[in-house]
Design an enzyme around this catalytic site. Sequence first.
Site, PDB file in Angstrom:
ATOM      1  N   GLY A  10       0.672  -1.330   0.217  1.00  0.00           N
ATOM      2  CA  GLY A  10       0.088  -0.102   0.064  1.00  0.00           C
ATOM      3  C   GLY A  10       0.934   1.319   0.074  1.00  0.00           C
ATOM      4  N   GLY A  11       0.779   1.775  -0.975  1.00  0.00           N
ATOM      5  CA  GLY A  11       1.779   2.997  -1.286  1.00  0.00           C
ATOM      6  C   GLY A  11       0.947   4.281  -1.089  1.00  0.00           C
ATOM      7  N   GLN A  13      -1.191   7.304   1.391  1.00  0.00           N
ATOM      8  CA  GLN A  13      -0.904   8.265   2.297  1.00  0.00           C
ATOM      9  C   GLN A  13       0.195   7.618   3.522  1.00  0.00           C
ATOM     10  OE1 GLN A  13      -1.328  11.249   1.366  1.00  0.00           O
ATOM     11  NE2 GLN A  13      -3.308  12.007   2.229  1.00  0.00           N
ATOM     12  N   GLY A  15       1.410   4.587   3.749  1.00  0.00           N
ATOM     13  CA  GLY A  15       2.592   3.813   3.004  1.00  0.00           C
ATOM     14  C   GLY A  15       3.720   4.987   2.679  1.00  0.00           C
ATOM     15  N   ASP A  34       2.169  -1.050  -4.617  1.00  0.00           N
ATOM     16  CA  ASP A  34       1.023  -0.513  -4.794  1.00  0.00           C
ATOM     17  C   ASP A  34       0.334  -1.210  -6.098  1.00  0.00           C
ATOM     18  OD1 ASP A  34      -0.893   1.668  -3.036  1.00  0.00           O
ATOM     19  OD2 ASP A  34      -1.607   1.391  -5.141  1.00  0.00           O
ATOM     20  N   ILE A 119      -2.149  -2.382   9.259  1.00  0.00           N
ATOM     21  CA  ILE A 119      -2.745  -1.071   9.540  1.00  0.00           C
ATOM     22  C   ILE A 119      -4.266  -0.834   8.866  1.00  0.00           C
ATOM     23  CG2 ILE A 119      -2.404   1.338   9.554  1.00  0.00           C
ATOM     24  CD1 ILE A 119       0.580   0.847   9.423  1.00  0.00           C
ATOM     25  N   SER A 120      -4.398  -1.596   7.750  1.00  0.00           N
ATOM     26  CA  SER A 120      -5.704  -1.387   7.182  1.00  0.00           C
ATOM     27  C   SER A 120      -6.983  -1.467   8.024  1.00  0.00           C
ATOM     28  CB  SER A 120      -5.954  -2.280   6.124  1.00  0.00           C
ATOM     29  OG  SER A 120      -4.426  -2.557   5.338  1.00  0.00           O
ATOM     30  N   ARG A 152      -2.907   9.663  20.939  1.00  0.00           N
ATOM     31  CA  ARG A 152      -4.087  10.769  20.955  1.00  0.00           C
ATOM     32  C   ARG A 152      -4.533  10.980  22.436  1.00  0.00           C
ATOM     33  NH1 ARG A 152      -7.179   8.070  15.770  1.00  0.00           N
ATOM     34  NH2 ARG A 152      -6.044   9.321  14.286  1.00  0.00           N
ATOM     35  N   HIS A 176     -10.235  -1.188  17.561  1.00  0.00           N
ATOM     36  CA  HIS A 176     -10.330  -0.109  17.067  1.00  0.00           C
ATOM     37  C   HIS A 176     -11.342   0.564  16.272  1.00  0.00           C
ATOM     38  CE1 HIS A 176      -7.895   3.162  15.310  1.00  0.00           C
ATOM     39  NE2 HIS A 176      -7.917   2.951  14.124  1.00  0.00           N
TER      40      HIS A 176
HETATM   41  O1  TXD Z   1      -4.449   3.269  13.081  1.00  0.00           O
HETATM   42  C1  TXD Z   1      -4.956   2.693  12.234  1.00  0.00           C
HETATM   43  N1  TXD Z   1      -4.930   1.244  12.189  1.00  0.00           N
HETATM   44  C2  TXD Z   1      -5.503   3.364  11.005  1.00  0.00           C
HETATM   45  C3  TXD Z   1      -5.917   2.755   9.891  1.00  0.00           C
HETATM   46  C4  TXD Z   1      -5.458   4.799  11.120  1.00  0.00           C
HETATM   47  C5  TXD Z   1      -5.787   5.631   9.985  1.00  0.00           C
HETATM   48  C6  TXD Z   1      -6.022   4.912   8.739  1.00  0.00           C
HETATM   49  N2  TXD Z   1      -6.183   3.514   8.843  1.00  0.00           N
HETATM   50  C7  TXD Z   1      -6.601   2.932   7.546  1.00  0.00           C
HETATM   51  O2  TXD Z   1      -5.260   2.471   6.933  1.00  0.00           O
HETATM   52  C8  TXD Z   1      -7.273   3.319   6.469  1.00  0.00           C
HETATM   53  O3  TXD Z   1      -8.856   2.993   7.053  1.00  0.00           O
HETATM   54  C9  TXD Z   1      -6.814   2.576   5.404  1.00  0.00           C
HETATM   55  O4  TXD Z   1      -7.781   1.305   5.326  1.00  0.00           O
HETATM   56  C10 TXD Z   1      -5.635   2.078   5.601  1.00  0.00           C
HETATM   57  C11 TXD Z   1      -4.561   2.971   4.576  1.00  0.00           C
HETATM   58  O5  TXD Z   1      -4.883   4.520   4.839  1.00  0.00           O
HETATM   59  P1  TXD Z   1      -4.190   5.463   3.739  1.00  0.00           P
HETATM   60  O6  TXD Z   1      -4.457   6.796   4.239  1.00  0.00           O
HETATM   61  O7  TXD Z   1      -2.836   5.086   3.426  1.00  0.00           O
HETATM   62  O8  TXD Z   1      -5.067   5.116   2.584  1.00  0.00           O
HETATM   63  P2  TXD Z   1      -4.645   5.374   0.983  1.00  0.00           P
HETATM   64  O9  TXD Z   1      -3.829   6.734   0.806  1.00  0.00           O
HETATM   65  O10 TXD Z   1      -5.976   5.229   0.269  1.00  0.00           O
HETATM   66  O11 TXD Z   1      -3.789   4.087   0.656  1.00  0.00           O
HETATM   67  C12 TXD Z   1      -4.113   3.143   0.367  1.00  0.00           C
HETATM   68  C13 TXD Z   1      -3.463   2.561  -0.816  1.00  0.00           C
HETATM   69  C14 TXD Z   1      -3.859   3.324  -2.012  1.00  0.00           C
HETATM   70  O12 TXD Z   1      -2.545   3.511  -2.531  1.00  0.00           O
HETATM   71  C15 TXD Z   1      -4.296   1.988  -3.037  1.00  0.00           C
HETATM   72  O13 TXD Z   1      -3.757   2.229  -4.282  1.00  0.00           O
HETATM   73  C16 TXD Z   1      -3.845   0.768  -2.478  1.00  0.00           C
HETATM   74  O14 TXD Z   1      -3.975   1.103  -0.914  1.00  0.00           O
HETATM   75  N3  TXD Z   1      -4.403  -0.364  -2.625  1.00  0.00           N
HETATM   76  C17 TXD Z   1      -3.866  -1.707  -2.770  1.00  0.00           C
HETATM   77  N4  TXD Z   1      -2.626  -1.816  -2.740  1.00  0.00           N
HETATM   78  C18 TXD Z   1      -2.266  -3.283  -2.802  1.00  0.00           C
HETATM   79  N5  TXD Z   1      -3.139  -4.181  -3.201  1.00  0.00           N
HETATM   80  C19 TXD Z   1      -4.326  -3.770  -3.361  1.00  0.00           C
HETATM   81  N6  TXD Z   1      -5.152  -4.593  -3.834  1.00  0.00           N
HETATM   82  C20 TXD Z   1      -4.739  -2.522  -3.305  1.00  0.00           C
HETATM   83  N7  TXD Z   1      -5.981  -1.736  -3.279  1.00  0.00           N
HETATM   84  C21 TXD Z   1      -5.698  -0.465  -2.999  1.00  0.00           C
END
Ligand code: TXD
Length: 321
Positions: A10-11, A13, A15, A34, A119-120, A152, A176
């Site tokens: 996951g690349g 925000q 990542g 990603d 983290i997802s 926090r 969470h």
């Molecule tokens: O504390 C915690 N655990 C959290 C978790 C705090 C804040 C956010 N939290 C969760 O982390 C949020 O609800 C999301 O589920 C994840 C990732 O958050 P982020 O802000 O980094 O989300 P983005 O910017 O949308 O990045 C997700 C990336 C994006 O670049 C997609 O193209 C990629 O995931 N993506 C994938 N990567 C690999 N494989 C697949 N299939 C895929 N699908 C989407």
Amino acid sequence: MARKKIALIGGGQIGGVLAQLIAQKQLGDVVLFDIVEDLPQGKTLDIAEASRVDGFDVSVTGTNNYKDIEGADFVIITAGLPRKPGMSRDDLLVTNAKIMKTVAENVKQYAPNSTVLVISNPLDAMVTLCQKVTGFPHNRVLGQAGVLDSSRFATFIAWELGVSVKDVNAMVMGGHGDTMVPIVRYANVNGIPAMELLERKYNDKAKAKEVMDAMVNRTKMAGGEVVKLLKTGSAFYSPASSAIAMTEAILFDEKRILPTCAYLNGEFGIKGYYVGVPAVLGSNGVERVLEFALDGEEKAALDNSVKAVQGLVADMERLGF
Ligand code: TXD
């Protein structure tokens, strides 16, 4: 000793910030994966081009090919959609479970000996699924949520008491989600109970309780507060920093006690579920869960939070995951 290989799946925000922090701290070589073409390559090129200025010489590369994570020692998974305003973390279940399944299959294939930090969201369910699909031992699959939720809580206490956040200890347990359990009784400032300091500040027990309750509620809703302000995504700096603290504890065998989404085998009366609890993190991942006595109210709140996690896991299983 060879440098550690750290794969970030996951690349987006989080990542991106993870890749930058790992490089700056020289924790290991980074491979950022990603599915979006060019995105991880672009981000890592940008980070690598700061290496002269920042003075790091680890390798930071981006890829759309899982084969490039081969042999990773440590994997951090952020793949999945973040929340939009008005969404709960649980609304992400179906979409992110599909993504997690594919991710975990590839981690299993290419990094079979890795320790995996998830983290997802929805966090507790995603960790559960990741462990199930990889089949890795429970100590090598864990989740980040409590370090952030606790940070926090500590931040709000520090602001309220006008003291350095470095001296505030505060822990949040449970799932969470909105049912998370900030442990007020043990929140302290360099050992002094935070409640006592609040009571002295206001010279009024009822008012002190009201102020603490407000901080507890703000902690529970803190993710949503950021989502509402950002409008296009969720918190990413603080989740990344929190994951780095856990990564360092494991890579450097620190035995730190961090609130961790860990698999429970009877601790706190919970069996067979991943829930946030204090755990010892070292080179074997989650080495031990630290159990301690909860009072009636805390136990009830934790049980309620576990119920929410159980509900999510049941929904996920009903959906065929
Ligand atoms: O504390 C915690 N655990 C959290 C978790 C705090 C804040 C956010 N939290 C969760 O982390 C949020 O609800 C999301 O589920 C994840 C990732 O958050 P982020 O802000 O980094 O989300 P983005 O910017 O949308 O990045 C997700 C990336 C994006 O670049 C997609 O193209 C990629 O995931 N993506 C994938 N990567 C690999 N494989 C697949 N299939 C895929 N699908 C989407």
